[in-house]
Design a protein around this motif. Structure first.
Motif, PDB file in Angstrom:
ATOM      1  N   GLN A 281      -4.642  -1.401   3.262  1.00  0.00           N
ATOM      2  CA  GLN A 281      -3.492  -2.091   3.849  1.00  0.00           C
ATOM      3  C   GLN A 281      -3.297  -3.464   3.235  1.00  0.00           C
ATOM      4  OE1 GLN A 281      -4.220  -2.140   8.068  1.00  0.00           O
ATOM      5  NE2 GLN A 281      -4.228   0.103   8.231  1.00  0.00           N
ATOM      6  N   VAL A 282      -4.418  -4.174   3.022  1.00  0.00           N
ATOM      7  CA  VAL A 282      -4.317  -5.514   2.445  1.00  0.00           C
ATOM      8  C   VAL A 282      -3.943  -5.437   0.970  1.00  0.00           C
ATOM      9  CG1 VAL A 282      -5.569  -7.657   1.986  1.00  0.00           C
ATOM     10  CG2 VAL A 282      -5.947  -6.426   4.126  1.00  0.00           C
ATOM     11  N   LEU A 283      -4.500  -4.467   0.253  1.00  0.00           N
ATOM     12  CA  LEU A 283      -4.135  -4.275  -1.152  1.00  0.00           C
ATOM     13  C   LEU A 283      -2.639  -3.960  -1.286  1.00  0.00           C
ATOM     14  CD1 LEU A 283      -7.168  -2.233  -2.535  1.00  0.00           C
ATOM     15  CD2 LEU A 283      -6.540  -4.581  -3.135  1.00  0.00           C
ATOM     16  N   ARG A 284      -2.125  -3.178  -0.373  1.00  0.00           N
ATOM     17  CA  ARG A 284      -0.692  -2.857  -0.392  1.00  0.00           C
ATOM     18  C   ARG A 284       0.152  -4.128  -0.264  1.00  0.00           C
ATOM     19  NH1 ARG A 284       2.469   1.144   3.926  1.00  0.00           N
ATOM     20  NH2 ARG A 284       4.580   0.813   3.087  1.00  0.00           N
ATOM     21  N   ALA A 311      -3.706   3.852 -13.855  1.00  0.00           N
ATOM     22  CA  ALA A 311      -3.197   5.107 -13.298  1.00  0.00           C
ATOM     23  C   ALA A 311      -3.600   5.258 -11.834  1.00  0.00           C
ATOM     24  CB  ALA A 311      -3.699   6.290 -14.120  1.00  0.00           C
ATOM     25  N   ASN A 312      -4.808   4.815 -11.499  1.00  0.00           N
ATOM     26  CA  ASN A 312      -5.258   4.889 -10.100  1.00  0.00           C
ATOM     27  C   ASN A 312      -4.408   3.976  -9.210  1.00  0.00           C
ATOM     28  OD1 ASN A 312      -7.267   6.724 -10.705  1.00  0.00           O
ATOM     29  ND2 ASN A 312      -8.834   5.151 -10.997  1.00  0.00           N
ATOM     30  N   VAL A 319       1.529   6.436  -2.931  1.00  0.00           N
ATOM     31  CA  VAL A 319       1.165   6.822  -1.564  1.00  0.00           C
ATOM     32  C   VAL A 319       1.683   5.778  -0.577  1.00  0.00           C
ATOM     33  CG1 VAL A 319      -0.768   7.162   0.026  1.00  0.00           C
ATOM     34  CG2 VAL A 319      -0.845   8.163  -2.266  1.00  0.00           C
ATOM     35  N   TRP A 320       1.540   4.484  -0.928  1.00  0.00           N
ATOM     36  CA  TRP A 320       1.973   3.410  -0.030  1.00  0.00           C
ATOM     37  C   TRP A 320       3.488   3.374   0.146  1.00  0.00           C
ATOM     38  CZ3 TRP A 320      -1.222  -0.531  -3.327  1.00  0.00           C
ATOM     39  CH2 TRP A 320      -2.573  -0.435  -2.992  1.00  0.00           C
ATOM     40  N   GLU A 321       4.225   3.437  -0.972  1.00  0.00           N
ATOM     41  CA  GLU A 321       5.663   3.157  -0.926  1.00  0.00           C
ATOM     42  C   GLU A 321       6.540   4.345  -1.298  1.00  0.00           C
ATOM     43  OE1 GLU A 321       6.520   0.508   0.393  1.00  0.00           O
ATOM     44  OE2 GLU A 321       4.716  -0.722   0.251  1.00  0.00           O
ATOM     45  N   ASP A 322       5.945   5.472  -1.649  1.00  0.00           N
ATOM     46  CA  ASP A 322       6.695   6.678  -2.037  1.00  0.00           C
ATOM     47  C   ASP A 322       7.610   6.413  -3.239  1.00  0.00           C
ATOM     48  OD1 ASP A 322       7.295   9.370  -1.824  1.00  0.00           O
ATOM     49  OD2 ASP A 322       9.053   9.001  -0.551  1.00  0.00           O
ATOM     50  N   CYS A 323       7.130   5.561  -4.161  1.00  0.00           N
ATOM     51  CA  CYS A 323       7.862   5.285  -5.395  1.00  0.00           C
ATOM     52  C   CYS A 323       6.906   4.595  -6.362  1.00  0.00           C
ATOM     53  CB  CYS A 323       9.088   4.409  -5.140  1.00  0.00           C
ATOM     54  SG  CYS A 323       8.707   2.766  -4.542  1.00  0.00           S
ATOM     55  N   THR A 324       7.321   4.395  -7.587  1.00  0.00           N
ATOM     56  CA  THR A 324       6.494   3.702  -8.563  1.00  0.00           C
ATOM     57  C   THR A 324       6.645   2.187  -8.370  1.00  0.00           C
ATOM     58  OG1 THR A 324       8.211   3.500 -10.248  1.00  0.00           O
ATOM     59  CG2 THR A 324       6.926   5.560 -10.207  1.00  0.00           C
ATOM     60  N   PRO A 325       5.718   1.399  -8.884  1.00  0.00           N
ATOM     61  CA  PRO A 325       5.869  -0.064  -8.800  1.00  0.00           C
ATOM     62  C   PRO A 325       7.180  -0.559  -9.389  1.00  0.00           C
ATOM     63  CG  PRO A 325       3.634   0.494  -9.454  1.00  0.00           C
ATOM     64  CD  PRO A 325       4.417   1.771  -9.466  1.00  0.00           C
TER      65      PRO A 325
END
Length: 338
Positions: A281-284, A311-312, A319-325
């Motif tokens: 959660q904090v990393l997100r 890649a990881n 998983v967090w945002e359902d999209c790429t950075p």
């Protein structure tokens, strides 16, 4: 009912007696008198709020908060302040203040939140103090300023002090007391502290006393756990939130709490949480902040967050945002442009 150290009220009493203000008028509609205040222990926040209202009324002084802050220091905060004084760094001192504030259910909650710019130390009052909350906020900010300058040994003038009240009529006098810029009408009273102060070593660091503070913290958390609260989840979330990446691992946090990783994991399972989830959660939050407030590449952000393989990081972010950075950043820019 929350309680507060009587030191604040004693400072007000001493100053107003010097101005020949009648002491009896200060205790009207409270359970206090001069002897109780000067010789007793903690007093209720309700009594203190009434005491301050009386003090403002009989003295006509709207600057009581600044007066209290000028005559107080971090030791005024009791065990919380004592633990902060012996901390090894500025950051760890504010972390310990948050720990003691949360676990001892004081009338004010302290939160330390790390950002790209530095550390945001935020205050939330747990009782409705009405019009005298302003005095508490002013005094608290001044005490934190005093603590910071005591540890660094110099005047700090590049922080920002945000107050959750409108600009008072005496705001022009703030520079006499506060050494950094003050702003008003904020959502929350806070100190915004630049990152270059956070790892400053404290000359008052004492390894034995610091260890005792952590032992007292661990014991208090065990007591709360017996009442079916979530002290371990709250502690780890708060601690990780106040750290800069790369975030510490489970073994490091468990060692601070004087327990094995296995025991800490078991405690978290009882609270229906896990270290991995809390850290994620904090990393997100950090990933989002880096993407939105910096021009760092995805590769650099992944490395800053402790990912050895970009890649990881990309998989975790999806998983967090359902999209790429990259998609996340572009979407935010598009929404802000509307």
């Amino acid at each position: 009912m929350h309680h507060i150290s009587p030191v604040y009220a004693r400072c007000v009493l001493r100053e107003l007696l010097r101005r020949d203000v009648p002491a009896a008028a200060l205790f009207d509609r409270t359970s206090l008198d001069r002897e109780i205040l000067e010789t007793g222990g903690d007093i209720s926040v309700g009594d203190f709020a009434t005491f301050l209202r009386n003090a403002r009324k009989v003295s006509g002084d709207e600057k009581l908060g600044l007066m209290i802050g000028a005559q107080s220091n971090v030791v005024t905060l009791g065990a919380m302040g004592t633990a902060a004084v012996v901390a090894p760094t500025v950051r760890s001192g504010f972390q310990m203040m948050e720990n003691f504030s949360r676990l001892h259910a004081s009338y004010v909650k302290v939160e330390s939140i790390s950002t790209v710019q530095g550390l945001s130390i935020r205050l939330t009052f747990l009782e409705d103090l009405g019009e005298v909350e302003k005095f508490h906020a002013e005094a608290s900010i001044m005490i934190f300023q005093s603590y910071l300058e005591m540890l660094t040994g110099i005047q700090v003038n590049d922080a920002e002090y945000r107050f959750a009240f409108d600009q008072p009529p005496y705001a022009s006098e703030y520079p006499k007391w506060l050494h950094s810029r003050a702003s008003f009408g904020a959502r929350q009273t806070s100190i915004e502290l630049p990152s270059h102060w956070l790892e400053r070593r404290s000359p008052f660091y004492n390894e034995d006393l610091w260890r005792q503070s952590h032992k007292a913290l661990s014991q208090r958390m065990r007591e709360l756990a017996d009442r079916e609260e979530q002290p371990y989840t709250a502690h780890i979330t708060a601690y990780l939130r106040s750290c800069e990446p790369p975030l510490p691992d489970l073994a490091f946090v468990a060692k601070q709490l004087y327990m094995s990783t296995r025991t800490l994991n078991r405690r978290l399972q009882i609270e229906n949480s896990s270290f991995r989830e809390l850290k994620s959660q904090v990393l997100r939050r950090w990933a989002n902040e880096y993407l939105l407030t910096t021009d760092n590449s995805v590769e650099n952000i992944a490395a800053a967050l402790g990912y050895q393989d970009t890649a990881n990081f990309r998989r975790a972010f999806r998983v967090w945002e359902d999209c790429t950075p990259r998609q996340f950043k572009e979407r935010k820019k598009s929404r802000n442009a509307i």
